[in-house]
Design an enzyme around this catalytic site. Structure first.
Site, PDB file in Angstrom:
ATOM      1  N   PHE A 240       3.844  17.502  11.319  1.00  0.00           N
ATOM      2  CA  PHE A 240       3.022  16.292  11.199  1.00  0.00           C
ATOM      3  C   PHE A 240       3.290  15.261  12.293  1.00  0.00           C
ATOM      4  O   PHE A 240       2.970  14.090  12.133  1.00  0.00           O
ATOM      5  CB  PHE A 240       3.221  15.632   9.823  1.00  0.00           C
ATOM      6  N   GLU A 244       7.707  16.269  17.137  1.00  0.00           N
ATOM      7  CA  GLU A 244       7.222  16.231  18.526  1.00  0.00           C
ATOM      8  C   GLU A 244       8.324  15.739  19.454  1.00  0.00           C
ATOM      9  O   GLU A 244       8.568  16.319  20.507  1.00  0.00           O
ATOM     10  CB  GLU A 244       5.982  15.349  18.633  1.00  0.00           C
ATOM     11  N   ARG A 322      -3.706   4.556  21.188  1.00  0.00           N
ATOM     12  CA  ARG A 322      -4.698   5.293  20.400  1.00  0.00           C
ATOM     13  C   ARG A 322      -5.201   4.458  19.221  1.00  0.00           C
ATOM     14  O   ARG A 322      -6.339   4.630  18.786  1.00  0.00           O
ATOM     15  CB  ARG A 322      -4.159   6.637  19.924  1.00  0.00           C
ATOM     16  N   ARG A 354       0.583  12.398  12.336  1.00  0.00           N
ATOM     17  CA  ARG A 354      -0.802  12.864  12.199  1.00  0.00           C
ATOM     18  C   ARG A 354      -1.817  11.724  12.342  1.00  0.00           C
ATOM     19  O   ARG A 354      -1.884  10.824  11.518  1.00  0.00           O
ATOM     20  CB  ARG A 354      -0.951  13.537  10.840  1.00  0.00           C
ATOM     21  N   PHE A 356      -1.751   9.709  15.039  1.00  0.00           N
ATOM     22  CA  PHE A 356      -1.159   9.119  16.244  1.00  0.00           C
ATOM     23  C   PHE A 356      -1.666   7.708  16.529  1.00  0.00           C
ATOM     24  O   PHE A 356      -2.067   7.378  17.631  1.00  0.00           O
ATOM     25  CB  PHE A 356      -1.458  10.044  17.434  1.00  0.00           C
ATOM     26  N   ALA A 523      -2.044  16.171  18.820  1.00  0.00           N
ATOM     27  CA  ALA A 523      -3.354  15.643  19.214  1.00  0.00           C
ATOM     28  C   ALA A 523      -4.492  16.560  18.762  1.00  0.00           C
ATOM     29  O   ALA A 523      -5.570  16.555  19.371  1.00  0.00           O
ATOM     30  CB  ALA A 523      -3.423  15.416  20.729  1.00  0.00           C
ATOM     31  N   GLU A 725      -6.004  16.512  12.693  1.00  0.00           N
ATOM     32  CA  GLU A 725      -5.841  15.085  12.393  1.00  0.00           C
ATOM     33  C   GLU A 725      -7.048  14.403  11.753  1.00  0.00           C
ATOM     34  O   GLU A 725      -6.873  13.569  10.851  1.00  0.00           O
ATOM     35  CB  GLU A 725      -5.467  14.331  13.679  1.00  0.00           C
TER      36      GLU A 725
END
Length: 775
Positions: A240, A244, A322, A354, A356, A523, A725
């Site tokens: 999720f 990362e 974002r 999730r 972002f 992404a 997402e």
């Protein structure tokens, strides 16, 4: 070979195929890193965490730690041969072990290495640490009051004349919304197993969404070059976004210990330490000023998005960027100015999750749409529809990208009809008028979500395919599997390309030794990038096989046709296995490395202009709720969803992603609350205090459909659209439905303006406010 043999009919793509690991998941046989057989002599590491939110480290006494039975040694910053940093940012501001000062409660101080995990875990609490405490702040408003220090550069997006827009608007609304964060709560926690090799070599099995970044970080920390480090991951038990960048720390510690003592080393924190020491979804405070007219049409928007970034930059820059990219959701703003504020706080550095940042941006947009609707006494859906992006005009985003293939009108209209929204809303208003205790609400909200990494260089994917002499295939690609079905979809792509069944495709663990320089599986781009790269590799091999078959059977290349199960060479059907066997004997290369780069995209952050997204995915949801005005408790009675995934590669997997995304989003917006106490310690760090949705929280009526008519106009893999997402934001309709139920207490005259998560306590407080308005 047989003349005119009927080809095997196998539809590999655009069909509902089960997840490749599904049977293993439900039977408990899927192998995760903690299930792997440990090499003889494996050591175990455990992190010692700070117990102050902001302080100078006066001294650390390790005597009791080192004397604890089973302890092999202690790793500190002085033991790092390379750089004491695992930040994904160019700022290099995230040390593995704190030096001189700690910036949040739970920051790693050192690691204990022991013969057993239990010994390492117990010994990690025995150090005597002397601190000199410093002032601290843990939330956005306190950070602003303290001067508003930023962890990275902010962004401003602007289009049109904002001041003129406000001057033209006969109405104006100002407000603020506090949007809570969220813990990833992956079922498999952070974990890494490092195995030393000869010379500088080290192999790390890491639960990570970004193997290439872990490779870079381990090399950086060890002071070696990247080719000596191999990262491997077959599957994660959830990610999720929490794996990362957050796995960098654990992989680096395991590798440090493995190379220092020349023994394998594993590290796995307890759940409470995992939640304390790793980043989360960013909390936001959004202050807004919106001008609009008597019809509810928006004229101008001016908003500031303050985010709790934590103590270091991590991914807070792109996350807050974002949020601005999605400040419009599906709405056209004639004039707009939005700005980000990634604020330093004495909390763990927040990270990818999730959506972002997109969900926070969208939720603020829905808040001011709701404000406008209640001020005008209108159904919020009317305001939403009147402000949708146009198809030919009124279709430029705040970052100056033209919205193409806008299907939000069709999605919303179809869902409004199929869910019987209007009749149900009328019935709910009637019900509320006669119900003094229980009140209901219903809402329909849209989603428009841009697909691509906004860091343009990440929009590339790689794959490696080997075809063996018996006609079986090994598939390697740069994406990682965390339960979302990526491996299954890419295997479908390869099976379809060669005309084979999925049983001929062997999905291999993701390894930096097989596919180099990969992007994070994030992404929502995993299938777009890696599916196209795998298709490129398959096409290379197929082209060689066509040349070989044409020569072997004495026909022109144009007479070679790929069919299910093999090729048709003129009048002769050649099974795939026979084709491959003959190709090998004739020295045809049966391996290929594929590559893909997303076209059309570009972004100039300095000017706030560009085309950062390849395309948009759309969706809409209707939620109906019932609240108890005496307690604030509520249930979600029914949810209807229509979601756009283009031409679905695998409808079963895509439906699962939509359903799961909605439920996870509902958890973020209703029950998952992060609480720091007055001492700066995170108190919601276990299932006992942090409530994720249960199976019983799934709406009893849950109607989910894919927009089967949708086909991506861009040449994506199978003309599909990303699905990871976008469904997460569908849960905004739950918040809006709760708002309607609460607003009914004051006859819908005032917007409740509840912050998220909308817990029962917040619902009850909202009801009390509405009673005050009514009184």
């Amino acid at each position: 070979m047989n003349k005119h043999q009927a080809p095997i009919v196998i539809a590999a793509l655009h069909t509902s195929t089960r997840h490749d690991s599904g049977p293993k998941h439900v039977s408990g046989t899927a192998e995760y890193i903690d299930d792997m057989i440990e090499p003889a002599g494996t050591m175990h590491a455990y992190l010692a965490l700070s117990t102050k939110p902001h302080a100078e480290i006066v001294s650390i006494d390790y005597a009791a730690v080192k004397a604890f039975p089973g302890v092999i040694g202690v790793l500190t910053a002085e033991d790092i041969p390379g750089e004491n940093d695992v930040s994904p940012s160019h700022r290099h501001d995230e040390p593995i072990f704190a030096i001189d000062k700690v910036h949040f409660w739970g920051q790693p101080l050192f690691a204990v290495i022991a013969e057993t995990r239990d010994a390492a875990r117990r010994a990690a609490h025995l150090a005597k640490v002397e601190y000199r405490e410093l002032p601290f702040f843990t939330n956005v408003r306190a950070a602003r009051t303290a001067g508003g220090k930023l962890v990275t550069d902010p962004l401003k997006l602007e289009r049109g004349d904002v001041e003129a827009g406000f001057a033209k608007a006969p109405r104006r609304v100002k407000g603020s919304i506090e949007i809570g964060g969220q813990d990833h709560f992956y079922l498999e926690g952070q974990i890494s197993l490092a195995i030393p090799g000869e010379d500088e070599d080290v192999t790390v099995f890491a639960s990570t969404q970004h193997p290439s970044e872990v490779q870079l970080m381990v090399a950086q920390v060890l002071g070696i070059r990247q080719h000596a480090v191999t990262i491997q991951i077959r599957r994660m038990g959830g990610g999720f976004g929490g794996k990362e960048t957050q796995g960098n720390l654990f992989a680096a510690v395991a590798a440090l210990a493995a190379k220092k003592w020349n023994r394998a080393c594993k590290i796995r924190p307890d759940r409470d330490d995992d939640m304390t020491a790793t980043g989360k979804r960013h909390d936001f405070v959004v202050d807004y000023d919106v001008g609009y007219d008597d019809d509810g049409k928006i004229h101008a928007v001016d908003a500031m998005y303050g985010a709790r970034a934590g103590f270091s930059s991590d991914l807070s820059g792109p996350v807050t960027d974002r949020a601005l990219f999605h400040a419009d959701n599906a709405y056209w703003y004639p004039a707009v100015r939005v700005q980000s504020q990634p604020l330093y706080t004495n909390t763990v550095s927040n990270t990818a999750f999730r959506g972002f940042g997109g969900p926070q941006g969208m939720l603020a947009a829905e808040r001011w749409v709701e404000d406008i609707a209640y001020a005008l006494g209108r159904d919020p859906l009317e305001i939403r529809k009147s402000n949708f992006y146009g198809t030919d005009t009124d279709n430029v985003t705040p970052y100056h990208q033209t919205v193409e293939e806008n299907v939000i009108h069709r999605v919303v209209d179809e869902l409004e009809a199929s869910s019987d929204y209007q009749a149900r809303r009328a019935a709910i208003i009637k019900y509320n008028a006669g119900s003094p205790i229980l009140r209901k609400g219903i809402a329909l909200t849209p989603v428009k979500f841009g697909i691509s990494f906004t860091a343009t260089w990440y929009n590339q994917g790689g794959a490696l395919i080997h075809v063996y002499k018996d006609g079986t295939i090994q598939l390697n690609h740069g994406g990682t599997e965390m339960g979302q079905g990526l491996h299954t979809k890419v295997a479908q792509v390869v099976a379809d390309a060669f005309g084979l069944g999925l049983d001929s495709i062997k999905i291999m663990a993701t390894s930096t030794g097989k596919v180099a320089n990969t992007s994070a599986t994030a992404a929502s781009s995993g299938t777009d990038l890696n599916g196209m790269a795998a298709l490129d590799a398959a096409r290379q091999i197929k082209a060689r096989l066509v040349v070989h078959a044409a020569k072997l059977h004495g026909v022109a290349g144009s007479e070679i046709e790929w069919v299910q199960g093999g090729i048709q060479a003129g009048d002769t059907f050649v099974p795939f296995a026979e084709l491959i066997a003959s190709a090998y004997l004739n020295r045809v290369h049966l391996s290929a490395a594929g590559f893909y780069e997303t076209p059309k995209i570009h972004w100039d952050r300095a000017t706030g202009r560009g085309h950062p997204f390849y395309y948009f995915a759309y969706g809409a949801s209707v939620s109906e709720v019932t609240i108890d005005t005496l307690t604030g408790e509520y249930i979600v009675d029914r949810v209807d969803i229509l979601h756009d995934v283009g031409r679905s590669l695998n409808p079963t997997i895509d439906l699962g992603q939509v359903e799961g995304g909605f439920v996870q989003g509902m958890g973020w917006l209703t029950t998952e609350e992060l609480v720091w106490d007055a001492k700066g310690e995170l108190r919601t760090k276990a299932p006992s205090t942090y409530k994720i949705p249960l199976a019983s929280d799934v709406p009893p009526i849950f109607n989910v459909r894919l927009a089967e008519w949708s086909v991506n106009k861009e040449p994506t893999i199978g003309r599909s659209k990303a699905v990871g997402e976008p469904p997460f934001m569908l849960a905004m309709s739950v918040v809006e439905a709760l708002s309607m139920a609460v607003a009914s207490v004051a006859d819908y005259k005032v917007a409740p303006r509840m912050n998220t998560p909308v817990t029962p306590e917040r619902v009850l407080m909202g009801v009390q406010r509405m009673k005050g308005v009514r009184g």
